[in-house]
Design a protein around this motif. Structure first.
Motif, short mmCIF file in Angstrom:
data_model
loop_
_atom_site.label_atom_id
_atom_site.label_comp_id
_atom_site.label_asym_id
_atom_site.label_seq_id
_atom_site.Cartn_x
_atom_site.Cartn_y
_atom_site.Cartn_z
N ILE A 187 0.89 -1.11 0.07
CA ILE A 187 0.15 -0.21 0.04
C ILE A 187 0.83 1.31 -0.01
N TYR A 188 1.84 1.20 0.71
CA TYR A 188 2.77 2.43 1.08
C TYR A 188 3.50 2.76 -0.48
N ASP A 189 3.93 1.82 -0.93
CA ASP A 189 4.76 1.95 -2.35
C ASP A 189 3.72 2.44 -3.33
N TRP A 190 2.47 1.69 -3.34
CA TRP A 190 1.50 2.21 -4.38
C TRP A 190 1.20 3.66 -4.25
N ASN A 191 0.88 3.88 -2.89
CA ASN A 191 0.51 5.48 -2.80
C ASN A 191 1.55 6.46 -3.04
N MET A 192 2.81 6.12 -2.84
CA MET A 192 3.85 7.03 -3.27
C MET A 192 4.05 7.09 -4.79
N PHE A 193 3.82 6.03 -5.58
CA PHE A 193 3.91 5.83 -7.06
C PHE A 193 2.61 6.82 -7.51
N ALA A 194 1.42 6.63 -6.83
CA ALA A 194 0.33 7.04 -7.22
C ALA A 194 0.32 8.62 -6.95
N SER A 195 0.79 8.98 -5.96
CA SER A 195 1.06 10.63 -5.77
C SER A 195 1.93 11.17 -6.73
N GLU A 196 2.91 10.79 -7.19
CA GLU A 196 3.87 10.97 -8.18
C GLU A 196 3.25 10.95 -9.57
#
Length: 186
Positions: free
Chosen positions: A92-101
């Motif tokens: 979840i954390y990695d996806w949300n970082m990728f999604a934000s970028e």
């Protein structure tokens, strides 16, 4: 007798008065701070005269403010995004970082529209991240590289980026001060 504040400004007088200050018309909050320091009209006066903050900015030929409303997604759009970026759903954390970028929806948006079980089946990225001291150190340093955050600063960021709260950090480091020492002085 005092001045009638309702008739103090009109569009034309505001356009003349604020022309040399227009670069400060970035957001209502920033404008109000600047206006107070320079004895200029409050954003509410501008909004009242021009109709909205974006119309105020438009009157000064400035780029309009971005809408704060979240994007609405259809299930089909989310399934297409999921299909295109499945390899990025490691947790979840990695996806949300990728999604934000990349201006993509958060994992929570997928769960809300498609269901938690479906997302776990499709990505294996369900549940909570298993934190440990090393992962937390890396997370904290990546967000606050030069100095430790206050609890308030951390919780604001945690809420915005859906990160663990200060309580999780304290659970691993035993106190906020110990975290600061281990992350920034070890």
């Amino acid at each position: 007798m005092g001045r009638n504040r309702k008739n103090l400004y009109d569009k034309d007088s505001l356009l003349l008065l604020l022309q040399e200050h227009k670069e400060h018309l970035t957001s209502t909050k920033a404008w109000n701070e600047y206006a107070k320091q320079h004895q200029l009209p409050h954003s509410s006066t501008l909004i009242k005269n021009f109709g909205s903050w974006n119309l105020t900015k438009e009157a000064f030929s400035l780029e309009q403010a971005k809408a704060h409303r979240p994007v609405k997604y259809t299930s089909e759009q989310l399934l297409e995004i999921l299909d295109n970026y499945k390899s990025k759903f490691t947790n979840i954390y990695d996806w949300n970082m990728f999604a934000s970028e990349n201006q993509l929806p958060t994992f929570q948006t997928f769960e809300r529209y498609l269901g938690k079980e479906f997302m776990e089946e499709q990505t294996g990225a369900g549940g909570t991240i298993k934190w440990d001291e090393d992962k937390l150190k890396e997370l904290i340093k990546s967000n606050f590289p030069s100095k430790p955050p206050t609890v308030k600063e951390w919780n604001l960021l945690a809420k915005e980026k859906q990160l663990p709260t200060h309580m999780t950090i304290i659970a691993y480091f035993n106190s906020w001060n110990l975290m600061k020492h281990r992350v920034y002085h070890s």
